[in-house]
Scaffold this active site. Structure first.
Site, PDB file in Angstrom:
ATOM      1  N   ASP A 320     -22.085 -42.966   6.322  1.00 13.77           N
ATOM      2  CA  ASP A 320     -23.150 -42.713   7.273  1.00 13.77           C
ATOM      3  C   ASP A 320     -22.742 -43.447   8.552  1.00 13.77           C
ATOM      4  O   ASP A 320     -21.980 -44.411   8.499  1.00 13.77           O
ATOM      5  CB  ASP A 320     -24.472 -43.261   6.729  1.00 13.77           C
ATOM      6  CG  ASP A 320     -25.585 -43.158   7.749  1.00 13.77           C
ATOM      7  OD1 ASP A 320     -25.791 -42.061   8.302  1.00 13.77           O
ATOM      8  OD2 ASP A 320     -26.235 -44.188   8.006  1.00 13.77           O
ATOM      9  N   ASP A 512     -26.966 -47.073   4.504  1.00 11.21           N
ATOM     10  CA  ASP A 512     -27.800 -48.274   4.634  1.00 11.21           C
ATOM     11  C   ASP A 512     -28.759 -48.449   3.463  1.00 11.21           C
ATOM     12  O   ASP A 512     -29.443 -49.457   3.366  1.00 11.21           O
ATOM     13  CB  ASP A 512     -28.576 -48.287   5.952  1.00 11.21           C
ATOM     14  CG  ASP A 512     -29.512 -47.088   6.086  1.00 11.21           C
ATOM     15  OD1 ASP A 512     -29.839 -46.458   5.066  1.00 11.21           O
ATOM     16  OD2 ASP A 512     -29.915 -46.789   7.218  1.00 11.21           O
ATOM     17  N   ASP A 516     -30.752 -43.161   3.056  1.00 12.02           N
ATOM     18  CA  ASP A 516     -29.676 -42.410   2.430  1.00 12.02           C
ATOM     19  C   ASP A 516     -29.755 -42.395   0.911  1.00 12.02           C
ATOM     20  O   ASP A 516     -28.767 -42.088   0.249  1.00 12.02           O
ATOM     21  CB  ASP A 516     -28.321 -43.014   2.856  1.00 12.02           C
ATOM     22  CG  ASP A 516     -28.083 -42.883   4.348  1.00 12.02           C
ATOM     23  OD1 ASP A 516     -28.321 -41.790   4.889  1.00 12.02           O
ATOM     24  OD2 ASP A 516     -27.682 -43.868   4.974  1.00 12.02           O
TER      25      ASP A 516
END
Length: 617
Positions: A320, A512, A516
């Site tokens: 991410d 994180d 997610d």
């Protein structure tokens, strides 16, 4: 050493003295075996007792049974010729030395992890009606106020309401750099207060605190076994009965054709001593235990041997972007209004985002100069993956990405800026856009470089614009990027990447751990980074990096790969030596002394090798 280990050491010493004394006695008569019985029972009575007890409970084929059968059989060879009485005692003596060493090694590993994870606080200073009293942390209610003095651990998660200090977070993150905190900041349990006195309002009960979750995670990591551990369990289940049957056949069939019953019985007993699978049964779980402990010392929490195995096999890492590779600290860099001033556009955007605590929202409010007047904001609606729609002074204000503008029919210009673009529309009319840039973390570039040097493909997924995503990709050296993805789109992209894999490699996703969670669950191994105090991260991920450094990912993979290498070394070494000595024993080339090395010696060497995993980094 523990009291039990000291007792065993004393028994070994006494047994060794009695063995030497028995060997020195010149008597060679038929009762010579009685000279060795005191030494044998002194050092091995508990092995015999466990063998009998396990047989009574239906657990026949274990190392206690094999050692009892082989050593007692060595005494019985006196009925067929010269008995191997000294060898029988020495086998039991050396076996107990190996067990003592193995117990000490496991205890040392556990103590190392326990000292590292010595987070559980002994007490909390609860403030009640101006008085402070020490109580059990489990008795502190949510909303209560605790006082943490310099040198004390923070016992529960909470928010600082008075005071400022620096915290030692090493037990959680593996980092020695202190963290400064002040009034209004959240603090996780497990940190050590280094300087000032803090008054903290408790936000979670002890069972839900960071300390409790991490302790539970580490304590239960051994329950999630890797394939190698499951293999050893299945292997031992079939191996032990097979070698017992093999020993019986070796003792019975050759003498029927070749004679020499005593010689073949002796070979069969030696065969049993060699066959003990304790080197595998002990060293493989100890290796994973050590690897998990070694990673924990670096602030890397791996939830089980299976996840360590998957991490070691990772050949693709999907990141991410925001908060993972970047700081998540956005700053307004450009303002482009249409039909109004820059100040008016920024004010509308700040008002639209005033209810949110998203990093982009905070950057808009900071650029505006503080908290906007929320009394001007009416109904607010979050549009997943697109932005927000709110009522400001009776007007409908939409703030978000290009997809949101397309939905409401507000035409916006093409974006080529290397940053996140927030488009603003008022009552369906386009009002301009604001460009917000995020900063890369200091070690993101080095982290990606280390992964690529290890042959790992890197991919980045982001909801940012194509221009912003590609700019970050070029700077970091990432192999592949997919931009303008909504949360569901990230899951779909990870599934697509999983489908494109070839071979036995694994896909790891790093996020994180808050937004997610679906992607973390879908990947072969989900890694939450920067998870200090984050419940969602600890719950959703398979691996938790407690600090905010992407470079810890490369370290986690390095530790995992080294641990798996140690496991494989132990498996091949133990099986190779045992297989060779079993063959030589069946052919009569080796005797009881080499059998001792093939059993206990291999176990000691394998355990020594396994303890290397504890210091892996």
């Amino acid at each position: 050493m523990t009291k039990r280990q000291k007792t065993m050491l004393l028994r070994i010493i006494i047994g060794a003295v009695l063995l030497i004394a028995a060997v020195l006695v010149p008597y060679e008569g038929p009762w010579r075996f009685a000279l060795f019985l005191p030494a044998y029972f002194t050092v091995g009575w508990d092995v015999l007792w466990r063998a009998v007890r396990n047989i009574a409970n239906g657990q026949v084929f274990d190392e206690n049974f094999l050692m009892a059968l082989a050593t007692m059989g060595a005494f019985c060879t006196g009925f067929f010729g010269e008995g191997e009485y000294p060898e029988a005692v020495f086998v039991m003596l050396f076996y107990q030395v190996g067990e003592l060493f193995q117990g000490y090694a496991v205890g040392k590993s556990r103590r190392s992890i326990s000292s590292l994870m010595d987070l559980r606080p002994d007490y909390a200073n609860l403030e009640t009606d101006g008085e402070v009293a020490q109580v059990d942390p489990e008795d502190v209610p949510v909303g209560g106020v605790i006082v943490v003095k310099p040198g004390e651990k923070i016992p529960l998660d909470g928010t600082v309401i008075e005071g400022s200090s620096t915290l030692n977070t090493a037990a959680l993150t593996g980092e020695s750099m202190p963290r400064s905190v002040g009034a209004g900041e959240s603090v996780p349990s497990g940190c050590v207060n280094l300087s000032g006195v803090l008054r903290i309002r408790v936000e979670k009960e002890f069972g839900e605190s960071t300390v409790a979750k991490i302790l539970d995670l580490v304590e239960n990591a051994s329950s999630k076994k890797a394939r190698a551990e499951n293999f050893i369990t299945r292997f031992a289940r079939y191996y032990t009965p097979a070698v017992v049957i093999g020993a019986v056949l070796l003792a019975v069939i050759p003498p029927l054709f070749m004679g020499g019953w005593g010689q073949w019985v002796q070979r069969a007993l030696t065969f049993l001593v060699v066959s003990c699978p304790c080197a595998l049964v002990i060293s493989v779980p100890l290796s994973f235990f050590g690897g998990i402990g070694g990673a924990s010392r670096q602030g890397i929490l791996i939830k089980g041997g299976n996840y360590m195995e998957a991490l070691a096999a990772a050949d693709m890492v999907v990141f991410d972007k925001t908060g993972t590779l970047t700081q998540g600290v956005f700053k307004v860099t450009e303002i482009h209004p249409e039909g109004m001033s820059e100040k008016e556009l920024l004010e509308l955007a700040a008002l639209a985002e005033s209810w949110s605590d998203h990093p982009i929202s905070r950057s808009l409010k900071e650029a505006w100069g503080g908290e906007p007047d929320r009394s001007r904001v009416g109904e607010a609606e979050e549009l997943s993956g697109r932005g927000v729609r709110v009522q400001v002074d009776g007007r409908t204000v939409c703030a978000g990405n290009r997809r949101l503008m397309d939905e409401i029919g507000a035409r916006c210009p093409e974006n080529t800026a290397a940053g996140t673009v927030v488009h603003v529309a008022v009552d369906g009319a386009y009002a301009g856009h604001i460009i917000i840039a995020d900063q890369l973390k200091a070690d993101s570039k080095d982290a990606v470089k280390e992964l690529r040097e290890r042959g790992i493909k890197t991919v980045m997924l982001t909801g940012d614009s194509k221009a912003a995503g590609e700019a970050a990709t070029r700077e970091l050296g990432i192999d592949q990027v997919h931009t303008e993805l909504m949360p569901a789109g990230k899951v779909g992209m990870v599934e697509k990447l999983l489908g494109e894999r070839t071979g036995r490699g694994r896909l790891a996703f790093v996020g994180d751990g808050i937004n997610d969670a679906p992607v973390l669950s879908r990947a072969d191994v989900g890694i939450a980074m920067g998870a200090l105090g984050s419940d969602a991260a600890i719950e959703a991920a398979d691996v938790v990096l407690m600090d905010d450094k992407p470079s810890k990912l490369s370290l986690a993979i390095r530790i995992s790969r080294r641990t798996i290498a140690i496991v494989k070394e132990n498996i091949w070494f133990a099986l190779g030596v045992k297989g060779l000595v079993l063959l030589l024993t069946a052919l009569g080339v080796t005797g009881m002394w080499l059998a001792v090395f093939a059993d206990v010696g291999v176990m000691v060497l394998a355990v020594l090798n396994a303890t290397r995993a504890l210091s892996a980094r």
